[in-house]
Design a protein around this motif. Structure first.
Motif, PDB file in Angstrom:
ATOM      1  N   THR A 465       0.830  -1.207   0.000  1.00 24.92           N
ATOM      2  CA  THR A 465       0.000   0.000   0.000  1.00 24.92           C
ATOM      3  C   THR A 465       0.862   1.253   0.000  1.00 24.92           C
ATOM      4  O   THR A 465       1.580   1.514   0.971  1.00 24.92           O
ATOM      5  CB  THR A 465      -0.917   0.017   1.238  1.00 24.92           C
ATOM      6  N   PRO A 466       0.819   2.044  -1.067  1.00 23.26           N
ATOM      7  CA  PRO A 466       1.569   3.306  -1.079  1.00 23.26           C
ATOM      8  C   PRO A 466       0.857   4.353  -0.232  1.00 23.26           C
ATOM      9  O   PRO A 466      -0.322   4.191   0.105  1.00 23.26           O
ATOM     10  CB  PRO A 466       1.550   3.707  -2.565  1.00 23.26           C
ATOM     11  N   PRO A 467       1.522   5.435   0.134  1.00 24.09           N
ATOM     12  CA  PRO A 467       0.848   6.500   0.890  1.00 24.09           C
ATOM     13  C   PRO A 467      -0.293   7.099   0.082  1.00 24.09           C
ATOM     14  O   PRO A 467      -0.290   7.088  -1.147  1.00 24.09           O
ATOM     15  CB  PRO A 467       1.965   7.519   1.130  1.00 24.09           C
ATOM     16  N   GLN A 468      -1.278   7.630   0.778  1.00 21.65           N
ATOM     17  CA  GLN A 468      -2.492   8.105   0.124  1.00 21.65           C
ATOM     18  C   GLN A 468      -2.448   9.610  -0.161  1.00 21.65           C
ATOM     19  O   GLN A 468      -1.783  10.379   0.542  1.00 21.65           O
ATOM     20  CB  GLN A 468      -3.708   7.793   1.014  1.00 21.65           C
ATOM     21  N   ILE A 469      -3.175  10.009  -1.189  1.00 22.41           N
ATOM     22  CA  ILE A 469      -3.323  11.425  -1.528  1.00 22.41           C
ATOM     23  C   ILE A 469      -4.329  12.049  -0.561  1.00 22.41           C
ATOM     24  O   ILE A 469      -5.390  11.480  -0.300  1.00 22.41           O
ATOM     25  CB  ILE A 469      -3.823  11.582  -2.977  1.00 22.41           C
ATOM     26  N   ARG A 470      -3.991  13.192  -0.026  1.00 26.94           N
ATOM     27  CA  ARG A 470      -4.904  13.859   0.895  1.00 26.94           C
ATOM     28  C   ARG A 470      -6.141  14.370   0.149  1.00 26.94           C
ATOM     29  O   ARG A 470      -6.074  14.692  -1.036  1.00 26.94           O
ATOM     30  CB  ARG A 470      -4.197  15.015   1.607  1.00 26.94           C
ATOM     31  N   PRO A 471      -7.279  14.461   0.811  1.00 24.23           N
ATOM     32  CA  PRO A 471      -8.520  14.876   0.138  1.00 24.23           C
ATOM     33  C   PRO A 471      -8.499  16.350  -0.261  1.00 24.23           C
ATOM     34  O   PRO A 471      -7.851  17.179   0.385  1.00 24.23           O
ATOM     35  CB  PRO A 471      -9.607  14.610   1.184  1.00 24.23           C
TER      36      PRO A 471
END
Length: 606
Positions: A465-471
């Motif tokens: 799981t790569p880091p997520q894009i902030r909303p």
């Protein structure tokens, strides 16, 4: 053709080209033809069989209505939805082409473009005293300039020699190479060579820093068509040519496959170009009523091109008639008008679409001194059903001040008889600067939502799981405009903030343009994250150490995720290097080799 009479157009008996997507595999000889066109249609006016094909939109869209009075030869275009709103099956060549083409030039999955060459001349042998016939090219490619040039070559010849000529042309098109962004293509037809080059779309991904990235790394490039001549050498080396191609005559020069003469199209509305740009940006419903299909289709296409390089995500119909299958959908008063730009010629639409918020009525070009006579802003209440004068009927008030300096430069160019392509370049640059000034703050804010490079590590708790894009938070973005708004990049004054939150505080954010832009940017950013995460995994040297304290389920999960990423990368959906792909394959083999034989057979079957 009288759109309200009992007579109408009918299809010719024969049809050349790929008959249906399902038949493409079996119809191998037409595979190259289908890369450019769906079919070629011949539509003939017939008094007796007019109503037999009343539901066939393509037939009625291929003829000007009786109010146009088009004598001689006329070219125009239309756009129709595929039957039932279905999308064409996705082919490998579509994905390959679209991956390198700007969004505005990609193949349409749910709509067809029709390019029409209509001839109406006096003929005493015909019942109405006129010869009336249309030749139509149907394609999913928005190459209006290219297909108009093609029609201007083949249609006059076809009207003289009929079917044998058309069959020969279709066979020539079936020999053309498929369109590839970034490559120069020689397209021979009827003894002429159309040499076309479409620019490649830069696929630079977002940086992983908190510093906003430059605009040239965020906005897609508008493709250029370069036709080398004997005097002007191309910037890029042309592709290798076969010996027989060297014997062909000098190519026909095309400046673009898709761009229209913007200055000529906007002549009657130059003083309101910025207002129209704002309406297009906000996705507002607009009706363009013109005296001919040629004027309506060119005006609509010019309007939707105002937002480049931002993709126009609303619906649009360059030429629309009362016989269209979506007539009731677009004219109903039980709900708000849809986000669509309609080009029409029948004054009947003024009454039918009187509830629409914006109607642009243009007439035949008339000169007022050196500048073409300009339409005036008028209240919608002044609309008349039968005798509506040219004007922009709207209650909308522009947020930006009119650029008087631009108008003076264009007027001075007319007085000095400056070439129209130079006038168009000035106008297009002005609109490009407006769009970029509006988009830059969005791009900067979007870039700030990306995780930092240092946060991408291979051996987290969940390796796959790569880091997520902030909303994306609209309120945060609006606050950022105070110190990083369009006023920093555009000298044009006005209420820029109002364009983002017009009327109800979230107007632009509810438009299809924002949705389309955000989805595309989020997709590109997510792909870049996946690619960098895969590179981080493949560059790590301690995968065996990681595997020591992991359960069999976790190891299998790693293999499945790596295989999934590998498939995406091999399909050009992830921007990764070839060496990364090789390492990923080696990692998969290493991990699978540590598993029991039964699992190896499942994960990597022979």
């Amino acid at each position: 053709m009288d759109a309200l009479s009992g007579a109408g157009p009918r299809r010719a008996r024969g049809r050349l080209g790929a008959a249906s997507p399902g038949a493409r595999a079996a119809a191998a000889p037409w595979a190259r033809f289908s890369a450019w066109l769906e079919c070629v249609c011949v539509v003939t006016f017939d008094l007796e069989l007019g109503q037999a094909l009343e539901k066939s939109s393509i037939c009625y869209l291929s003829f000007p209505d009786s109010h146009s009075g088009c004598l001689g030869d006329t070219q125009f275009s239309f756009r129709i939805r595929q039957c039932g709103g279905q999308k064409s099956p996705w082919h490998a060549e579509d994905q390959h082409y679209n991956s390198g083409a700007p969004m505005s030039l990609q193949r349409e999955p749910a709509h067809y473009f029709g390019y029409v060459y209509f001839r109406q001349v006096k003929d005493s042998s015909m019942k109405r005293g006129y010869f009336q016939k249309s030749l139509v090219l149907v394609s999913r490619l928005p190459f209006v300039r290219l297909f108009q040039a093609l029609l201007s070559l083949i249609a006059p010849e076809y009207f003289d020699k009929l079917a044998p000529c058309l069959e020969a042309v279709c066979n020539e098109i079936d020999q053309w190479p498929a369109p590839v962004p970034g490559q120069t293509l020689n397209l021979p037809v009827m003894g002429v060579v159309l040499q076309v080059r479409a620019g490649r779309l830069g696929r630079r991904g977002p940086r992983f820093t908190e510093t906003p990235m430059p605009i040239w790394q965020l906005l897609p490039f508008v493709p250029q068509v370069h036709v080398p001549s004997r005097v002007d050498r191309p910037e890029h080396s042309p592709p290798k040519q076969c010996s027989h191609e060297n014997l062909l005559p000098a190519p026909v020069v095309l400046t673009s496959v898709h761009e229209l003469d913007l200055f000529r199209c906007f002549q009657p509305v130059l003083t309101h170009v910025q207002t129209l740009w704002e309406l297009m940006l906000l996705g507002e419903p607009l009706v363009v009523l013109a005296p001919s299909p040629a004027m309506s289709s060119e005006m609509v296409l010019a309007l939707i091109s105002c937002l480049q390089p931002l993709k126009f995500c609303c619906d649009y119909r360059p030429y629309f008639t009362i016989h269209d299958s979506e007539f009731k959908e677009f004219t109903t008063r039980t709900q708000a008008p849809p986000n669509v730009v309609l080009g029409v010629t029948n004054p009947f639409f003024i009454k039918t679409l009187q509830h629409w918020p914006h109607i642009l009525r243009v007439g035949e070009p008339k000169m007022s001194g050196d500048l073409p006579k300009q339409v005036k802003l008028k209240k919608p209440s002044r609309l008349k059903t039968l005798d509506t004068k040219p004007g922009l009927y709207t209650t909308y008030s522009a947020h930006l001040h009119r650029d008087k300096a631009l108008l003076k430069r264009l007027l001075k160019g007319l007085q000095k008889k400056r070439p129209w392509d130079t006038q168009t370049a000035l106008l297009r640059r002005h609109l490009l600067e407006l769009t970029q000034s509006f988009i830059i703050p969005l791009e900067h804010y979007m870039a700030s939502l990306m995780p930092l490079q240092k946060s991408i590590t291979p051996w987290k708790v969940r390796i796959q799981t790569p880091p997520q894009i902030r909303p994306f938070r609209q309120d945060d973005f609006l606050r950022s405009l105070e110190h990083a708004g369009p006023q920093l990049t555009c000298i044009l004054k006005g209420d820029w903030l109002g364009l983002y939150r017009w009327v109800d505080g979230r107007r632009f954010f509810k438009s299809p343009h924002f949705d389309g832009w955000y989805r595309q940017r989020h997709k590109e950013m997510a792909q870049k994250l996946e690619a960098l995460h895969l590179e981080a995994i493949c560059e790590a040297q301690n995968i065996e150490t990681w595997m020591k304290d992991k359960s069999e389920v976790e190891v299998v999960d790693l293999v499945l995720k790596l295989q999934e990423k590998l498939v995406q990368a091999q399909g050009h959906q992830l921007p990764v290097k070839e060496t990364t792909l090789e390492r990923a394959q080696l990692y998969i083999e290493t991990v699978v080799g540590s598993l029991p034989k039964d699992l190896q057979a499942v994960l990597c079957p022979p």
